[in-house]
Write a protein that holds these residues in place. Sequence first.
Motif, PDB file in Angstrom:
ATOM      1  N   SER A 108       0.812  -1.214   0.000  1.00 26.11           N
ATOM      2  CA  SER A 108       0.000   0.000   0.000  1.00 26.11           C
ATOM      3  C   SER A 108       0.847   1.267   0.000  1.00 26.11           C
ATOM      4  N   GLN A 109       2.111   1.168   0.413  1.00 25.41           N
ATOM      5  CA  GLN A 109       3.000   2.324   0.459  1.00 25.41           C
ATOM      6  C   GLN A 109       4.032   2.347  -0.656  1.00 25.41           C
ATOM      7  N   THR A 110       4.166   1.233  -1.343  1.00 28.65           N
ATOM      8  CA  THR A 110       5.271   1.081  -2.293  1.00 28.65           C
ATOM      9  C   THR A 110       5.241   2.119  -3.409  1.00 28.65           C
ATOM     10  N   SER A 111       4.076   2.338  -4.004  1.00 28.42           N
ATOM     11  CA  SER A 111       3.999   3.294  -5.117  1.00 28.42           C
ATOM     12  C   SER A 111       4.452   4.675  -4.682  1.00 28.42           C
ATOM     13  N   SER A 112       3.998   5.108  -3.526  1.00 24.61           N
ATOM     14  CA  SER A 112       4.378   6.425  -3.016  1.00 24.61           C
ATOM     15  C   SER A 112       5.871   6.502  -2.733  1.00 24.61           C
ATOM     16  N   ASN A 162       5.479  -6.708  -3.430  1.00 23.19           N
ATOM     17  CA  ASN A 162       5.282  -5.342  -3.933  1.00 23.19           C
ATOM     18  C   ASN A 162       5.900  -5.138  -5.315  1.00 23.19           C
ATOM     19  N   GLU A 190       3.430  -3.113  -7.601  1.00 25.33           N
ATOM     20  CA  GLU A 190       3.307  -1.723  -7.164  1.00 25.33           C
ATOM     21  C   GLU A 190       4.557  -0.923  -7.536  1.00 25.33           C
TER      22      GLU A 190
END
Length: 298
Positions: A38-42, A63, A66
Amino acid sequence: MSTKKSTTTTEMLTQKIKLPNSLQIPQIHLGLYEVPPSQTSSVVRTALGVGYRAFDTAQWYSNEAEAGRAISSFLSSPSLNRDGLARSDIFYTTKLRHNYESYDAARESIARSVEASGLGYVDLFLLHSPLGGRKAREASWRALCDAVSEGKVRMAGVSNFGVAHLREFSERGLEREKWPAVNQIECHPFNTQTEIRKVCEEMGIAVQAYAPLARGMRFNARGSKLGGLAKKYGCSEAQILVRWGLQKGFVVLPKSTNEGRMKENADVGWFEISEEDVEVLDGLNEGLVTDWDPTDAP
């Protein structure tokens, strides 16, 4: 204190070394271990904005997709990709979670990762560990080499391979071009991996140092030599550890999800550790394992 001509953070993040296969690899990568999907793209977008051009993921991290999507979206966005970067400017690494005795199972797993990345190809694909036994290592390695031959993967390597596992490549009579390009191992002054590194050097295998910051386990210790050197050079303890790895000729994979620390970890081009102080750091070796160590697996 030894100084050197200053190299900017941007230059450090685009600096590459040549591998035995004549291909080049960025010397600083961002590690994505334990970065939640859930944080990887950011995190990846932030790192690209900082100047990182190489990312290290794995099937195990969950991930891959992502990370790949974040790279693709960055490259396709004129507002973000102000330097006009192309896919070839980004270096994407992933790893095979399991070694398979079945060649077909290994090929299918590799293909799924290439597809998940959405990048068209993987720059570096590693066997994540030597676990599973020799037969599984051999079948999985053959599958990986065939993926390279077909262009799905640019180069193949290994991770967490010990001396005996590395020797298998020469024992099997494989041509030198079928040996690993890199061996990714935990490596920092508190775990210098001297014997494995020696064999890598003999075989022409580059060392990739994961957990180069020892996951912060030795930071801020009262009276520590690491802290003393950081004070001497006017930098952070993390910067000393990254600089040590670079001066050893390793590819280093510092991990952070914080933009400020991402920048700090790569801002190491303005100083050089003296030979005397490198020896001090070498002397800190205690065989510290911060996560796992399958290098002696059968």
